[in-house]
Motif scaffolding. Structure first.
Motif, PDB file in Angstrom:
ATOM      1  N   UNK A  52     -24.684   8.417  36.378  1.00 34.40           N
ATOM      2  CA  UNK A  52     -25.731   7.578  35.791  1.00 34.40           C
ATOM      3  C   UNK A  52     -26.228   6.548  36.801  1.00 34.40           C
ATOM      4  N   UNK A  59     -34.431   6.298  39.300  1.00 34.23           N
ATOM      5  CA  UNK A  59     -35.419   5.714  38.393  1.00 34.23           C
ATOM      6  C   UNK A  59     -36.042   4.459  39.007  1.00 34.23           C
ATOM      7  N   UNK A  75     -34.385  -1.129  35.394  1.00 33.78           N
ATOM      8  CA  UNK A  75     -33.339  -0.249  35.917  1.00 33.78           C
ATOM      9  C   UNK A  75     -32.461  -0.986  36.920  1.00 33.78           C
TER      10      UNK A  75
ATOM     11  N   UNK B 416     -35.889  12.728  27.517  1.00 35.37           N
ATOM     12  CA  UNK B 416     -36.307  11.733  28.509  1.00 35.37           C
ATOM     13  C   UNK B 416     -35.711  10.369  28.155  1.00 35.37           C
ATOM     14  N   UNK B 419     -32.021  10.332  28.789  1.00 35.05           N
ATOM     15  CA  UNK B 419     -31.682  10.192  30.207  1.00 35.05           C
ATOM     16  C   UNK B 419     -31.890   8.770  30.688  1.00 35.05           C
ATOM     17  N   UNK B 420     -32.974   8.169  30.221  1.00 34.59           N
ATOM     18  CA  UNK B 420     -33.229   6.784  30.622  1.00 34.59           C
ATOM     19  C   UNK B 420     -32.152   5.852  30.092  1.00 34.59           C
ATOM     20  N   UNK B 422     -29.118   6.611  29.372  1.00 37.54           N
ATOM     21  CA  UNK B 422     -27.877   6.832  30.135  1.00 37.54           C
ATOM     22  C   UNK B 422     -27.922   6.109  31.473  1.00 37.54           C
TER      23      UNK B 422
END
Lengths: 451, 588
Positions: A52, A59, A75, B416, B419-420, B422
């Motif tokens: 992750x 990300x 993020x 989506x 996943x974000x 996580x």
């Protein structure tokens, strides 16, 4: 401000198998790392934490790429936890990544300001001390970008006096760089003072004080910069300002030595600017022609399309040596090989003159040497019908020069030449006629006629 | 005994909200699950009610502080007990009855402690350097010995295993060389008393407790209670933080310090994996030597008929398909009680992956109806589309294409988001784990630094974006008739794909292809591996959709589909291994 200096002393003994691929000279290969990792864990599943956080990193990068600063910050918030990664390799790599991405976010984020950036930089400097100097320097550059010269200078001074642990070679360069930037800032103030000085009358009561100031500054600056520019590297702005100050105080030998060293020391990476600086310096000093030619010869090898090449050509033309004349022709051909120079009228004018002179001097072989490698592509590159039309429309003088060259190289039958002849310009009429005669006489296409 | 004495005290513990009180020997109440000591003391102190003074001494030993820095003396198994307690509490908050915690899980755990010789036995493994004082006399009046009566209430203080401290015979017995030497030496390497020893212990035949194992205990108890939570639901709740798992240790009482080896035991950096927990469940069930579990009958949530209904709703498929799934269940015998009920003492202990199986049945039915060869399903969709256009008033025919388009969009969005979420997951606890006291300040400073950085960046984050976590639900998709963008297919009819033949209905599609042509000849249940590119795109999509819902690997679902097919076409498998035709009739 907390400090993680203990971290360096403390034992690093994780339960997990830890691998870090660090090869000499501070280099590391991420691909090798992942390879070794998979071998070490014997194909076992990567921990979700590792999965992750690396997803999180991509990300952040994606958001930065798309200029979505808000998302990137979101993020980033989660990515900070890599600082606590149990994998010591990743933990140690984290501060630098976080600094780079975080400072990028803070640089652009609409809610960010100098204050937040400062806090962030100060925090990151103390996470894993290894990055202290690098971050200090970048922090200073950020402040410079925002016009905060004083703060930048203070920052650099702090970094300069910072001492921690052993001195390593990479740190040595960083310290030099920091000092040199400090020097550059001092140069900036000096340069401003100099401007002031030039505006003042010599009889002005303030003159002496300012002059004294100027002198003091220069002394400090030269000490700061000189250390850096001895280390191999590209230090253009430093060298330039250093030389300017040396020249100002009349230390010509010193300046020349610095420039010569910067240009000729083999340990330094090849740098065209080094030769340009040296050439300009020699020009200012009115140095002998042969010396200048030798400097430009090297520049010619590195950047054959440089605008100084035309100056180089004139120098060569004025020289008495025959080989210099040949080189002069070569240089012109070289310049015109580049698309950016195709409309340079001076180059074409020089080439036309030079060709005529060379052919008149019975050096057909020189021309053919150059032409042989270009005859396949120059006709389309320079002398197409299209170019003839557009050149004539834009700049008749250029078209004439080019037509003359085309005639000499391709003969009077060539499209470009014929197109220009047909144009029947009133003022240029005479010139074109003269050109026609010369072409008939000297064109390399039917050399027998010229004899 | 303590618990019996403390029974009249019914308030919730201020730290863990449990109502499970013991008495300290000063007469104060302490919480047996988190060791929190209250200011309240027993009102009537009657020494006659305290039968075993030795146990009292034991409790004092537990809370005795070596020094304020090091906290209480505690054992690794107590840590696991605390985690189990937290998990049981969380399950209770999810609506599971209190019996799960108080009776089932409690008993499973006690049984585990006994089987692994950590407590409730003559020679607990721990008592290295301690006198093995266990309540032999107490066993008589607990009905622990009568094994099948699992649900009987055995009230024992859970900390008996710690044994009374007696430094005098340190040198008399040394079965475990690490822990013995001296008390101070071990505490350098772990916060718990037996952390070092525990991480080195490898005893054959004993299932060692790990954090993932706690979920196996939870699932076993849920299964025993026949609760409406499948394994995949449980694991999803863990991932969504509704059930304590990652960093569960940070809710340990303040005085239970963790460091050194405890880090390896309690620090978890991965979410639980379905197959892993499934295996552990069987392992624990067998190890505990549990009797046959209560029957899974047709009215149980875990019965395939009910689960199929649930998953059909979840993925927006027509209700009419339920008849077909029921038929498949009947034909394959997968609805039988004996097949469904977990029996750990049977020769080959195995339990059913209820959720995976139900989903596999739906996949098989989809294959029966639409073939899923990237061809037939689309031509059937064309028919349905035409029919629906002509007859707008009738009950619409199920249009596979339309369903695919809507599901694909919903699935992609969901994935989506998942996943974000996580990627944003925060793994690290507020209580950092460190190796030794030397590392402690570093670990805490690092934590502080991360918190500071996060605080700074949180001002840059849009506050509306980070809404609180969603409430737990066994459904991940929500389909309602009102939503115009997302057509709900529940009421659509299968008329377009079925045809009448006398009294029964046949599927229009008479072909079928098997997911797996060959099974391993060996005894393992392995099926040929799932190589995605070998299969049709529709099949891939459906597998991906369902395996995402269950958070399992696609290959696992593919395997289950093959197993269902094997049962359904048993004869075909034995006779020919070629494409089998299936003509299945169903009474209407």
């Amino acid at each position: 401000m907390s400090d993680f200096s203990e971290e360096l002393k403390g034992p690093v003994t994780d339960d997990e198998v830890e691998t870090s691929v660090l090869t000499g000279a501070g280099m590391h290969f991420p691909w090798l790392q992942t390879y070794v990792e998979t071998v070490a864990i014997g194909g076992k599943r990567k921990k979700d934490f590792a999965q992750t956080t690396s997803a999180c990193l991509s990300f952040v990068q994606e958001a930065l790429l798309k200029h979505q600063w808000q998302q990137a910050a979101e993020y980033m918030y989660s990515y900070f936890q890599t600082l606590e990664d149990s994998d010591s390799y990743k933990r140690q790599a984290a501060p630098e990544i976080i600094w780079k991405l975080g400072s990028e976010i803070l640089f652009y984020h609409p809610k960010s300001n100098v204050e937040t950036f400062n806090t962030f930089a100060d925090r990151m400097k103390n996470v894993g001390v290894m990055n202290y100097l690098k971050i200090s320097l970048q922090h200073a550059l950020y402040l410079l970008h925002h016009g905060m010269l004083k703060d930048a200078k203070r920052n650099l001074s702090e970094a300069e006096t910072w001492r921690h642990g052993e001195n390593t070679s990479s740190r040595g360069i960083l310290i030099n760089l920091i000092q040199a930037y400090k020097g550059l800032l001092q140069y900036y103030t000096w340069s401003k003072k100099k401007m002031e000085l030039s505006k003042l009358d010599k009889d002005d009561y303030a003159y002496n004080a300012v002059a004294q100031d100027v002198f003091n500054h220069s002394w400090k600056t030269s000490a700061n910069i000189s250390a850096l520019i001895k280390i191999p590297g590209v230090w253009d702005p430093f060298v330039k300002s250093y030389v300017e100050m040396l020249e100002f105080y009349g230390d010509r030998d010193g300046a020349q030595e610095v420039l010569t060293n910067y240009a000729y020391d083999e340990k330094f990476p090849s740098n065209p600017n080094a030769h340009i600086y040296l050439y300009n310096f020699l020009k200012r000093q009115k140095a002998p022609r042969s010396k200048m030619i030798s400097v430009l010869k090297i520049l010619y090898q590195i950047v054959p399309s440089h605008k100084l090449m035309l100056e180089f050509h004139t120098l060569l033309r004025k020289s008495e040596k025959e080989e210099h004349h040949k080189l002069g022709l070569e240089v012109l051909f070289g310049v015109l090989d580049f698309a950016g120079c195709t409309k340079n009228i001076t180059a074409w004018k020089y080439l036309a003159k030079c060709l005529k002179k060379t052919l008149m001097g019975n050096h057909l072989a020189w021309v053919q040497d150059e032409w042989n490698s270009r005859k396949n592509w120059w006709p389309n590159f320079h002398f197409s019908y299209f170019w003839a039309k557009s050149d004539w429309k834009e700049d008749t003088a250029l078209a004439c020069e080019k037509a003359f060259v085309a005639g000499l190289l391709l003969g009077k039958g060539c499209r470009y030449f014929r197109y220009i002849l047909k144009q029947d310009h009133q003022i240029l009429g005479k010139k074109i006629k003269r050109m026609k005669r010369s072409v008939k006489k000297y064109s390399i296409v039917n050399p027998r006629l010229s004899y | 005994m303590d618990l019996e004495e403390a029974e009249e005290f019914k308030e919730r513990c201020s730290q863990c909200a449990a109502v499970s009180w013991g008495l300290t020997d000063e007469g104060k109440y302490y919480c047996t699950s988190c060791h929190n000591v209250t200011e309240r003391s027993q009102e009537v102190i009657n020494t006659d009610l305290i039968p075993n003074t030795q146990i009292k001494a034991l409790n004092r030993g537990l809370k005795k502080k070596n020094n304020s820095e090091k906290g209480w003396d505690w054992y690794v198994c107590e840590g696991f007990q605390n985690i189990l307690c937290q998990q049981a509490e969380a399950l209770k908050n999810l609506g599971i009855g209190p019996e799960l915690k108080n009776d089932v899980l409690h008993n499973f755990w006690k049984r585990y402690l006994q089987k692994s010789k950590q407590a409730y036995c003559k020679n607990p493994v721990y008592t290295t350097g301690r006198k093995p004082t266990v309540l032999e006399d107490n066993r008589s009046h607990s009905d622990w010995a009568s094994e099948p009566e699992l649900l009987s209430d055995v009230s024992c203080p859970p900390f008996l295993e710690s044994g009374a401290e007696s430094q005098s015979d340190i040198h008399t017995r040394k079965p475990f060389p690490v822990s013995k030497a001296s008390q101070s030496e071990t505490s350098v390497c772990s916060g718990s008393l037996d952390g070092v020893e525990y991480s080195q212990r490898k005893e054959k035949g004993i299932v060692k407790m790990t954090v993932p194992q706690t979920l196996a205990f939870c699932y076993l108890s849920l299964l025993w209670q026949r609760e409406a939570i499948t394994l995949s639901d449980l694991l999803r709740f863990v991932e969504e933080d509704h059930i304590p798992y990652i960093n569960a240790f940070q809710h340990f009482p303040e005085q239970m310090k963790l460091y050194g080896r405890d880090r390896g035991i309690f620090g978890i950096e991965s979410w639980p994996d379905y197959e892993d927990i499934y295996k552990k469940t069987i392992e624990v069930g067998t190890f505990l030597d549990l009797p046959r579990f209560p029957d899974i009958t047709e009215d149980c949530y875990l019965h395939p008929n009910i689960l199929c209904m649930k998953y059909l709703m979840e993925v927006n498929l027509p209700d009419e398909m339920h008849n077909l799934t029921c038929h498949v269940v009947k034909m394959t015998g997968m609805g039988e009680v004996d097949f469904l009920t977990f029996d750990p003492i049977a020769k080959m202990a195995k339990t059913v992956k209820y959720d995976v199986q139900a989903v596999a049945i739906i996949v098989v039915v989809l294959k029966l109806l639409f073939l899923l060869d990237d061809n037939l399903e689309w031509s059937l969709s064309n028919l349905a589309e035409k029919h629906n256009e002509k007859n707008k008033k009738d009950k619409p025919w199920f249009d596979f294409r339309k369903w695919y388009q809507i599901m694909k969009k919903a699935f992609d969005e969901k994935k989506q988001k998942w996943e974000e979420a996580r990627a944003k997951y925060l793994w690290k606890s507020e209580k950092p784990l460190y190796y030794s006291f030397v590392d402690k300040p570093v670990a805490y400073k690092k934590r502080e630094m991360v918190v500071n950085l996060q605080k700074q960046f949180s001002t840059l984050v849009d506050s509306t974006a980070t809404a609180g976590k969603k409430s737990p639900s066994s459904f991940q998709f929500n389909w309602t008739e009102e939503d115009t963008d997302r057509t709900c297919f529940h009421g659509h009819s299968l008329q377009g794909v079925l045809k009448e033949k006398g009294q029964s209905l046949l599927t229009k599609n008479s072909l079928y292809w098997l997911s797996t042509q060959k099974f391993c000849r060996c005894y393992c249940t392995h099926v040929t591996t799932y190589e995605e590119s070998n299969y049709s795109l529709s099949y891939q999509f459906i597998l991906n959709l369902f395996s995402f819902l269950l958070r399992i690997k696609t290959s696992l679902l593919h395997e289950e589909v093959s197993l269902v097919e094997k049962k359904l076409f048993e004869k075909k498998y034995s006779v020919t291994k070629k494409k089998s035709r299936s003509k299945k009739a169903r009474r209407h």
